[in-house]
Design a protein around this motif. Structure first.
Motif, short mmCIF file in Angstrom:
data_model
loop_
_atom_site.label_atom_id
_atom_site.label_comp_id
_atom_site.label_asym_id
_atom_site.label_seq_id
_atom_site.Cartn_x
_atom_site.Cartn_y
_atom_site.Cartn_z
N LEU A 157 0.52 -1.46 -0.31
CA LEU A 157 0.02 0.08 -0.46
C LEU A 157 1.01 0.84 0.06
N SER A 158 1.51 1.26 0.77
CA SER A 158 2.75 2.22 0.66
C SER A 158 3.04 2.80 -0.36
N ARG A 159 3.46 2.07 -1.47
CA ARG A 159 4.88 1.69 -3.18
C ARG A 159 3.19 2.38 -3.58
N ARG A 160 2.54 2.01 -3.72
CA ARG A 160 1.09 3.02 -4.75
C ARG A 160 0.64 3.73 -4.14
N LEU A 161 0.88 4.13 -2.35
CA LEU A 161 0.78 5.48 -2.42
C LEU A 161 1.89 6.81 -2.37
N GLY A 162 3.09 6.01 -3.10
CA GLY A 162 4.23 6.89 -2.82
C GLY A 162 5.40 7.31 -2.49
N ALA A 163 5.98 8.44 -2.13
CA ALA A 163 6.70 9.18 -0.86
C ALA A 163 5.68 10.25 -0.14
N PRO A 164 5.87 10.20 0.99
CA PRO A 164 5.21 10.71 2.11
C PRO A 164 5.20 11.48 1.53
N ILE A 165 4.21 13.41 1.78
CA ILE A 165 4.30 14.65 1.94
C ILE A 165 4.40 14.70 3.08
N PHE A 166 5.61 15.55 3.87
CA PHE A 166 5.00 16.11 4.96
C PHE A 166 5.19 17.24 5.01
N VAL A 167 3.69 17.66 6.23
CA VAL A 167 2.66 18.81 6.40
C VAL A 167 3.80 19.50 7.34
N GLU A 168 4.09 20.12 7.49
CA GLU A 168 4.87 20.39 8.98
C GLU A 168 3.68 21.95 9.71
N PRO A 169 4.03 21.73 11.42
CA PRO A 169 3.05 23.36 11.10
C PRO A 169 3.57 24.47 11.42
N LEU A 170 2.87 25.61 11.52
CA LEU A 170 2.93 26.88 10.28
C LEU A 170 4.02 27.63 11.54
N ARG A 171 5.37 27.72 10.94
CA ARG A 171 5.68 28.73 12.13
C ARG A 171 6.59 29.76 11.08
N GLY A 172 7.09 31.25 12.17
CA GLY A 172 7.45 31.61 11.82
C GLY A 172 6.77 32.79 10.72
N SER A 173 6.97 33.16 9.49
CA SER A 173 6.26 33.82 8.51
C SER A 173 5.85 32.96 7.83
N GLN A 174 5.24 31.97 7.98
CA GLN A 174 3.81 31.28 7.21
C GLN A 174 2.78 31.45 8.40
N ALA A 175 3.12 31.37 10.00
CA ALA A 175 2.38 31.86 10.33
C ALA A 175 1.46 33.30 10.71
N LEU A 176 2.68 33.72 10.63
CA LEU A 176 2.31 35.86 10.88
C LEU A 176 1.15 35.79 9.75
N ALA A 177 1.46 35.30 8.44
CA ALA A 177 0.29 35.78 7.03
C ALA A 177 -0.94 34.24 7.71
N ALA A 178 -1.04 33.46 8.03
CA ALA A 178 -2.13 32.79 8.43
C ALA A 178 -2.85 34.22 8.95
N LEU A 179 -2.03 34.75 9.74
CA LEU A 179 -2.59 35.60 11.48
C LEU A 179 -3.32 36.58 10.55
N LYS A 180 -2.34 37.21 10.38
CA LYS A 180 -2.95 38.27 9.72
C LYS A 180 -3.91 38.57 8.43
N SER A 181 -4.18 37.01 7.95
CA SER A 181 -5.35 36.62 6.73
C SER A 181 -6.71 36.52 7.76
N PHE A 182 -6.81 36.47 8.67
CA PHE A 182 -8.04 36.08 8.82
C PHE A 182 -7.88 37.30 9.91
N CYS A 183 -7.13 37.85 10.66
CA CYS A 183 -7.05 39.23 11.30
C CYS A 183 -7.14 39.91 11.63
N GLY A 184 -6.72 40.13 9.56
CA GLY A 184 -7.31 41.58 9.11
C GLY A 184 -8.55 42.32 8.28
N GLY A 185 -8.97 41.54 9.14
CA GLY A 185 -10.93 42.01 8.95
C GLY A 185 -11.68 41.10 10.31
N LYS A 186 -12.87 41.15 9.86
CA LYS A 186 -13.23 40.48 11.04
C LYS A 186 -13.31 38.73 10.87
#
Length: 228
Positions: A157-186
């Motif tokens: 099964l793992s061979r059919r799904l290919g190499a895993p795509i790792f999703v790391e938690p947001l940090r630094g500038s990425q976290a800041l961009a996410a916060l600004k995107s929904f804190c900029g308005g309501k």
């Protein structure tokens, strides 16, 4: 799609505040270009945004139709031997079509799902394998890094799904961009669990969190910043 079962539904649009993840989205989109074994699996801690990432990638694939599947729903109501197998074969006839992709969250639950007590071989994972390897089924799925070993143990099964795509938690500038995107308005109602206490700015809040909470991971599930 007509006659879609209750345990599957069209993939919703990504959240309006979703930001970044360009590299991971590109890897998902590239999996659709493969001639055979078009599978991909997202791995990351709970709340890292794996499902939203898949939805964002789907939104960038014009001409494709995406469906999400509930593993629990697929086995619900099964009473007799052969019911589950027949249900999944009928479902495969609906999703094994050109430009149709199936997404399964909590992919580790495929292992053993629908198997009878006297046989652990014929479960959901084993039913899907030949459809993936033949190129009939395009499958995206996701699971946590702690539960991925359950899938990795099944090398076929793992061979059919290919190499895993790792999703790391947001940090630094990425976290800041996410916060600004929904804190900029309501702030939407579903994001009211994000709390900022006595922080002069979002930049200061993130800086203090990175310094004082070294073990904290800024997932999109809940970001608690308490500066007293």
């Amino acid at each position: 799609m007509k006659n879609i079962p209750d345990f599957a539904y069209p993939m919703p649009a990504p959240a309006s505040w979703f930001q970044g993840r360009g590299h991971e989205i590109l890897l998902l989109r590239e999996s659709l270009l493969l001639r055979r074994m078009r599978g991909a699996i997202l791995i990351g801690p709970a709340g890292a945004g794996k499902t939203e990432l898949a939805r964002a990638a789907a939104a960038q694939c014009p001409g494709w139709t995406f469906y999400e599947m509930s593993v629990a729903g697929s086995v619900a109501g099964m009473r007799y031997v052969g019911d589950f197998e027949r249900r999944m074969i009928d479902f495969m006839k609906l999703v094994c079509k050109p430009n149709v992709c199936l997404y399964i969250d909590e992919a580790h639950t495929m292992m053993g799902a629908g198997a009878r007590s006297d046989s652990c071989d014929l479960d959901l994972a084993n039913i899907l394998k030949p459809y993936i390897s033949s190129g009939k089924l395009t499958l995206w799925c996701s699971t946590t890094d702690k539960e991925y070993p359950l899938i990795e143990a099944d090398t076929a099964l793992s061979r059919r799904l290919g190499a895993p795509i790792f999703v790391e938690p947001l940090r630094g500038s990425q976290a800041l961009a996410a916060l600004k995107s929904f804190c900029g308005g309501k702030i939407p109602h579903e994001l009211l669990d994000i709390i900022l206490f006595r922080a002069g700015s979002l930049e200061k809040a993130l800086s203090v969190c990175d310094h004082m909470l070294a073990r904290a991971e800024l997932t999109n599930a809940k970001i608690n910043m308490e500066m007293l």
